[in-house]
Design an enzyme around this catalytic site. Structure first.
Site, PDB file in Angstrom:
ATOM      1  N   ASP A 358       0.837  -1.191   0.000  1.00 27.85           N
ATOM      2  CA  ASP A 358       0.000   0.000   0.000  1.00 27.85           C
ATOM      3  C   ASP A 358       0.883   1.257   0.000  1.00 27.85           C
ATOM      4  OD1 ASP A 358       0.815  -0.943   2.528  1.00 27.85           O
ATOM      5  OD2 ASP A 358      -0.794   0.075   3.557  1.00 27.85           O
ATOM      6  N   GLU A 549      12.572   2.491   7.320  1.00 30.09           N
ATOM      7  CA  GLU A 549      11.524   1.629   6.750  1.00 30.09           C
ATOM      8  C   GLU A 549      11.809   1.247   5.309  1.00 30.09           C
ATOM      9  OE1 GLU A 549       6.659   2.105   6.364  1.00 30.09           O
ATOM     10  OE2 GLU A 549       7.941   3.870   6.208  1.00 30.09           O
TER      11      GLU A 549
END
Length: 609
Positions: A358, A549
């Protein structure tokens, strides 16, 4: 060496942290040479960005006793040391009396009360959570019935967003621990947990890895699925189904510490998840194809997204309905606008969020119609893992819910899927696997890291593996590792998406390394692992140990300007645990390097001022 901690921090930062970030990086313009003065008159000379950052970390973490060896550790040893002693602990959470308020905190959605949802059937858990929340009147416990959940109940829950309880261990009188992806998260995430667990097991963090596996099993048992995360607004969707591969890897690693009854319980839950979630023709199974899709049982705009996230698409419908952007969003949320096209867009968007990707152009506005290569490769691995577990530990057959499961039955399921993948997802002309869009009855000829996942699952022939590597890897492998997709064409309109080129993510690297190694592509595996690990190690050397991340793998940089920011990129003194699956990818990636490659990475510490 005994030092005055407060004074050393003050003088070190005043001299070397010229940008006021509470870190020492290549962006600082200090002299890059600091003299540590001990309480007994001794001194220690520290030179260079990397070693000064180590010094800052050790002073901050310590109690006034400075270990010189840790300051001068080489990068690979140091990052491994910090993960074992600091990062995994920093990322760990537990929903106990001391931490319940913190874990309930949610930056995505807020409400007038702190709602804690506990399965009504979990009597021990209910008693425990009532006991520890009694002193907090702002916390309201809501008993949740067994799934499936009605649309009415889901709508009611949506108005009261809250945290979903995880497993309470009666013997320890405490909930089981779990590891979050990064510092700003307080909930446990689905597919993140598998990759985090690979890192935990590499560091022999048995109890943390076991706690997360059992929390995942608890979710399947009481919430009906392995959740996107344990928040109430994720009750309608799962994530890529890595529970069974997790169970297989964990049990085979720690079989001597576990009982066969323990395995039987979890194998039964794995079969339940497979049958009730992924083989449900109302939600996830394209029965005519024998293949699966991602799906979300919710309706409308997913409310956990950031403000403005859907402005690009909503602008089109605002003009159509003659409303402002804000009023269009509000009217659609409240059901005052009925627009089949917009409704369908959100069906696809929710399904894309279940995929974990996503967001990505590959799945935007098509996901619910798509039999994805990645999902079907994972499910093939689920089927073969279950077959192998039965063969190895229940050779007479595995009894579950009145049915005997045999190795042969699960091998047949895997073979049927393999046949369907060959028919619908393999492209002979291009020599690769592609997603198949059922609505359009055609493949989506989109170059993506996910096209390589059949190698990880063992789903393809040697010839197909060779052709897939040749057609896909060269386009995807960049200076900093494997990009999520090939470059996105200029004809694609809309916002830049974080699971598209030029961004790279840890799970793709880990799965593709394993797939390359499985089919004998040792040189390609070393090259891909080195590119990714070098980029991370360089970031840790130049930016005070930073492990974020995601990365721009084309530029080889953590500095990204894309949706959702970059968790883990900003911190004070010491990284706040790094980022879960990036940590794991570093540990696993280092293990796949040659000694010469490792030496080159350690040498980076002395190549910057």
């Amino acid at each position: 060496m005994r030092i005055r901690k407060t004074d050393t921090l003050k003088t070190l930062l005043a001299q070397e942290d010229t940008d006021g970030s509470n870190t020492i990086t290549i962006d600082d313009t200090g002299p890059k040479h600091y003299t540590v003065r001990g309480e007994n008159g001794e001194t220690l000379e520290v030179k260079g960005t990397y070693y000064l950052a180590n010094l800052l970390q050790e002073v901050w973490l310590g109690n006034g006793e400075l270990d010189e060896e840790k300051v001068f550790m080489k990068p690979l040893e140091r990052v491994d040391h910090l993960m074992k002693t600091h990062y995994w602990h920093t990322l760990s959470r537990r929903m106990d009396a001391d931490n319940i308020l913190a874990t309930l905190s949610d930056e995505k959605r807020s409400s007038d009360k702190a709602y804690l949802y506990v399965p009504a059937a979990d009597s021990d858990g209910l008693e425990y959570y009532r006991r520890i929340t009694a002193a907090h009147p702002q916390i309201e416990i809501v008993e949740l019935p067994k799934p499936p959940f009605s649309d009415g109940l889901l709508a009611e829950i949506d108005r009261k967003p809250g945290l979903l309880a995880l497993k309470y261990d009666k013997t320890a009188d405490a909930p089981l621990p779990y590891v979050v992806p990064g510092g700003r998260f307080n909930e446990m995430y689905g597919w993140d947990s598998y990759f985090i667990a690979l890192g935990l097991m590499a560091h022999d963090q048995y109890y943390l890895a076991k706690g997360m596996l059992e929390n995942t099993a608890y979710q399947i048992k009481y919430y009906g699925k392995m959740l996107n995360a344990n928040r109430s607004y994720y009750l309608t969707r799962s994530q890529p189904p890595f529970y069974t591969p997790y169970l297989s890897a964990f049990y085979r690693r720690y079989a001597q510490r576990l009982s066969e009854n323990w395995l039987a319980e979890h194998l039964g839950i794995a079969i339940d998840e497979y049958q009730n979630v992924w083989m449900n023709p109302q939600t996830h199974l394209f029965a005519d194809l024998g293949l699966n899709r991602y799906f979300d049982e919710g309706q409308g705009r997913p409310k956990e997204t950031e403000p403005g996230h859907f402005d690009f698409i909503l602008k089109q419908y605002a003009a159509k309905h003659g409303l402002s952007l804000e009023e269009t969003e509000r009217a659609h949320d409240e059901g005052r606008i009925k627009d089949a096209d917009l409704d369908r867009y959100f069906v696809h968007d929710r399904a894309m969020r279940e995929s974990g990707h996503d967001t990505t152009t590959r799945l935007d506005d098509v996901c619910a119609d798509t039999a994805c290569v990645d999902l079907n490769a994972i499910l093939y691995r689920v089927e073969t893992d279950i077959a192998a577990l039965i063969a190895d530990y229940f050779p007479q057959g595995f009894e579950h819910r009145g049915e005997t499961h045999t190795t042969e039955q699960w091998q047949q399921k895997a073979q049927a899927r393999c046949n369907a993948v060959q028919q619908y997802l393999w492209n002979e002309e291009d020599g690769t696997f592609y997603d198949y869009n059922l609505a359009r009855k055609t493949q989506n000829r989109f170059v993506s890291a996910t096209n390589l996942l059949p190698l990880w699952a063992g789903l393809c022939s040697q010839e197909q593996a060779e052709r897939t590597v040749k057609s896909q890897l060269g386009t995807l492998l960049c200076a900093g590792g494997i990009a999520s997709t090939a470059p996105i064409g200029a004809e694609v309109r809309g916002p830049e998406r974080q699971w598209d080129y030029p961004y790279g993510w840890a799970p793709h690297q880990i799965l593709i390394w394993e797939g390359l190694q499985r089919y004998g592509f040792e040189q390609e595996m070393h090259e891909a692992a080195y590119a990714w690990v070098r980029m991370i190690v360089r970031a840790t050397v130049e930016y005070n140990g930073l492990i974020p991340e995601k990365f721009n793998v084309v530029k080889g940089s953590h500095k990204t300007d894309v949706e959702y920011g970059n968790v883990g990129a900003v911190f004070d003194y010491v990284p706040a645990g790094g980022f879960g699956w990036t940590n794991a990818s570093l540990v696993l990636g280092i293990a796949k390097l040659t000694d010469a490659q490792k030496a080159e990475l350690d040498a980076l510490a002395d190549k910057i001022p």
